[in-house]
Design an enzyme around this catalytic site. Structure first.
Site, short mmCIF file in Angstrom:
data_model
loop_
_atom_site.label_atom_id
_atom_site.label_comp_id
_atom_site.label_asym_id
_atom_site.label_seq_id
_atom_site.Cartn_x
_atom_site.Cartn_y
_atom_site.Cartn_z
N GLU A 1 4.24 -53.57 12.85
CA GLU A 1 4.58 -52.54 13.83
C GLU A 1 3.43 -51.54 13.98
O GLU A 1 2.85 -51.10 12.99
CB GLU A 1 5.85 -51.83 13.36
CG GLU A 1 6.34 -50.70 14.24
CD GLU A 1 7.61 -50.05 13.68
OE1 GLU A 1 8.24 -49.28 14.42
OE2 GLU A 1 7.94 -50.31 12.49
N LEU B 1 26.18 -94.33 -15.40
CA LEU B 1 26.14 -92.94 -14.98
C LEU B 1 27.44 -92.47 -14.32
O LEU B 1 28.00 -91.43 -14.68
CB LEU B 1 24.97 -92.72 -14.00
CG LEU B 1 23.56 -92.78 -14.58
CD1 LEU B 1 22.54 -92.81 -13.45
CD2 LEU B 1 23.30 -91.59 -15.48
N LYS C 1 10.88 -51.19 21.26
CA LYS C 1 11.84 -50.99 20.18
C LYS C 1 13.11 -50.34 20.73
O LYS C 1 13.05 -49.42 21.55
CB LYS C 1 11.21 -50.09 19.11
CG LYS C 1 11.97 -49.98 17.81
CD LYS C 1 11.12 -49.23 16.78
CE LYS C 1 11.77 -49.15 15.42
NZ LYS C 1 10.89 -48.47 14.43
N ASN D 1 31.86 -110.25 -6.74
CA ASN D 1 32.99 -109.45 -6.27
C ASN D 1 34.31 -109.81 -6.94
O ASN D 1 35.21 -108.96 -7.04
CB ASN D 1 33.12 -109.56 -4.75
CG ASN D 1 32.05 -108.74 -4.04
OD1 ASN D 1 31.36 -107.93 -4.66
ND2 ASN D 1 31.91 -108.94 -2.74
N CYS E 1 11.38 -53.50 13.47
CA CYS E 1 11.79 -52.74 12.30
C CYS E 1 13.26 -52.33 12.30
O CYS E 1 14.13 -53.14 12.00
CB CYS E 1 10.89 -51.51 12.12
SG CYS E 1 10.96 -50.83 10.45
#
Length: 640
Positions: free
Chosen positions: A47, A362, A116, A443, A169
């Protein structure tokens, strides 16, 4: 690089003389040259950087305003050789009214000026003494250097695909910041030119404000504040700077630095667009948009140079990269979600027993730990957890022994049922030669195990807990109506890399009181992933899953970027080549990706009928929630 939706941006601050626009001009040009040489397309300065923010009553002197205009014109002319868009802060006189403005410059032109809107005027700030807040929206242009320049509420639309909105800002600190409206009007990058002083604790609050606004607006928020150049009569300016993308930090500047700083990073516009497209709250909020914006087109040519990506690509997006305390908190949270979900289901149906197949791998290990934690919550006897190990033709001594030790060390029930004789009988019944080790051979074993588990659950008035993880579901790496099916699947949204991470964490925590359990868990982590369905002599695992589907770390990377980010085939390959550079070749990664896509599309029918299970992270394939696609969808536009 821009073809993948990335836009290279930068934030910068510098040390120059206060109320000395010439020195500021010189610094800005140096940083512009540096940024341009590295392929930056958007560069943001603080700014009032041309004059300094703390000039106070000097803003009332025409000499300062005229000097700032002189060197602003110098910057405009200097930029004629550059495609880069840069934004500087300067005081602008509009019909004898002074505005605190952000000036957007590119390719020899001032493309627009944004004033601004909110001026701080309390405590250490008294900006209204010198400037006027922008409230007169009838002012839409200003004549500067002989040109009529857009002024006011503006969105800068680049031919590169981004839309830039700007606030200054204090605008961010207002109840409804201008950036909220800018985002709803289409801006996907928000720049904030700031001069924010330092106080104890202020930076943490400021950073959280930027992060939150970035997440709420699903935008990239680029913030940069004044630093060492400012007056220290009463205040200190630290030169803070942050870049966030949808709530995730991309970059930051170091505070309290005397040296000039330029921080370069990439914003992923495609990611932001995808997030907005699938966020109904964002689109519904557009009905509250009451501000009209000028749209200024910024023509920027696509770069042909191969500039490196200025951001880290995480090869393990599902796995938290945290220090010990934070890691412990996240892992406990994940386990709590899983175990609380199971505890609620058991309470709802009035069950105090569960059946679970324990393979020594796992997934079944994590599922067993979830059951253990759920029984703790419900204050149930752990003997109600019925662990079933079912050795078959491919079971090795290592997994068999780990399955038994795991159940013993946790104090749960354990039963062993061999599936060999039952499978041989079934081969005979269906006329299958058991010497042919094909999909039928594999399977039959998977379905026999599920049949046993289902029937034991019925016999003991319990429910069967599914152990399959997210990675397997996405790939379809599960036997339909075999390990694919259960009465409740606790791992359904946990990818394989996270399964491993969670067990490792549990081992570390458990090891504090139970070193034997720790050793067992760590050995399970080190065991090659395998369905163990092909014959072995009991010693060495010969069937390794990753030899068939690719490394799970790569699979999970694809899952995250395909399902969560919805990126294109080319972009995912590009990101993978960065994430796994030096580990897997581009050719290998392309092969893995092609196989991943084929498996994903041809196995949707399996996901369309999966059991209930808790969503833990941002990716789920539940047909009742996150993934509703037809089983007969084609992968043509994905290259197949």
């Amino acid at each position: 690089m821009e073809n993948y939706g990335f836009v290279k941006c930068a934030i910068a601050n510098y040390n120059s003389g206060l109320s000395d626009p010439e020195s500021a001009r010189s610094k800005i040009q140096e940083l512009m040259l540096q940024a341009n040489s590295q392929g930056v397309r958007i560069l943001i300065f603080p700014e009032l950087c041309l004059t300094g923010y703390t000039c106070q009553d000097l803003f009332g002197y025409s000499q300062l305003i005229e000097a700032s205009m002189k060197y602003l014109e110098n910057l405009k002319n200097f930029s004629s050789a550059f495609d880069i868009l840069f934004v500087v802060g300067a005081p602008i006189n509009v019909s004898d009214t002074l505005y605190n403005c952000a000036v957007v410059i590119q390719n020899g032109e001032i493309r627009g000026i944004v004033p601004k809107q909110y001026l701080p005027n309390s405590g250490e700030f008294y900006e209204k003494r010198w400037f006027t807040a922008y409230t007169d929206t009838s002012i839409t242009s200003v004549n500067l250097f002989g040109d009529d320049i857009p002024f006011g509420n503006i969105i800068f639309k680049s031919t590169l695909g981004y839309k830039l909105g700007i606030e200054i800002c204090e605008d961010l600190w207002s109840v409804i910041p201008p950036s909220s409206y800018l985002a709803l009007a289409g801006a996907n990058i928000i720049a904030n030119l700031s001069s924010s002083n330092e106080l104890v604790g202020k930076d943490a609050y400021r950073k959280e404000l930027i992060k939150s606004q970035s997440a709420k607006t699903i935008s990239a928020y680029l913030y940069v504040s004044s630093g060492f150049s400012e007056s220290t009569s009463d205040l200190v300016f630290g030169g803070s700077g942050y870049a966030f993308e949808n709530g995730k930090q991309l970059a930051s500047l170091k505070r309290y630095q005397m040296e000039d700083q330029l921080k370069i990073f990439d914003v992923d516009i495609e990611d932001l667009t995808n997030e907005r497209l699938h966020n109904n709250t964002f689109s519904d909020s557009k009905r509250n948009l009451s501000i009209a914006y000028q749209e200024v087109v910024i023509k920027q040519s696509f770069s042909t140079a191969t500039t490196p990506l200025s951001r880290t690509v995480n090869p393990h997006p599902f796995v938290p990269t945290l220090e010990h305390d934070a890691r412990d908190k996240v892992c406990r949270e994940i386990l709590s979600i899983q175990s609380t979900a199971l505890a609620r289901r058991l309470s709802s149906i009035g069950n105090t027993k569960v059946t679970i197949g324990i393979s020594g791998g796992l997934d079944s290990t994590l599922a067993l730990l979830v059951c253990y934690d759920a029984f703790k919550k419900l204050k149930l006897d752990f003997s109600g957890i019925m662990g079933i190990t079912m050795p078959g033709f491919g079971t090795t001594d290592r997994t068999y022994n780990n399955a038994i030790k795991l159940c013993q060390e946790l104090g749960v029930s354990l039963q062993e049922i061999s599936i060999k004789d039952a499978c041989l009988q079934h081969f005979k019944d269906i006329g299958h030669d058991p010497s042919i080790h094909d999909i039928t051979y594999e399977n039959v074993q998977a379905r026999e195990r599920t049949q046993i588990l289902m029937d034991l659950a019925n016999k003991n008035h319990g429910i069967l807990i599914g152990t399959g993880d997210l990675s397997e579901l996405v790939l379809g790496w599960c036997t339909y109506n075999g390990d694919h099916m259960s009465m409740y699947g606790v791992n359904c949204s946990i990818p394989k890399t996270l399964v491993k991470y969670l067990i490792e964490w549990y081992a570390i925590e458990a090891g504090k009181e139970n070193p034997e359990l720790k050793d067992t868990l760590l050995d399970i982590i080190d065991t090659p992933i395998s369905p163990e369905l092909l014959p072995t002599e009991g010693q060495e695992i010969i069937q390794k899953t990753e030899n068939s589907v690719g490394p799970y770390e790569v699979v999970d990377f694809f899952i995250y970027n395909f399902l969560r980010k919805k990126f294109s085939r080319e972009k995912i390959r590009y990101l993978a080549s960065i994430a796994f550079e030096g580990k897997y070749s581009k050719e290998k990664l392309s092969m893995y990706y092609d196989d991943f896509i084929k498996r994903f599309f041809r196995n949707q029918f399996k996901r369309n009928c999966i059991p209930d299970g808790p969503k833990v992270g941002t990716v789920s394939v539940s047909p009742r929630g996150d993934l509703r696609i037809p089983s007969d969808a084609k992968a043509t536009i994905w290259g197949f």
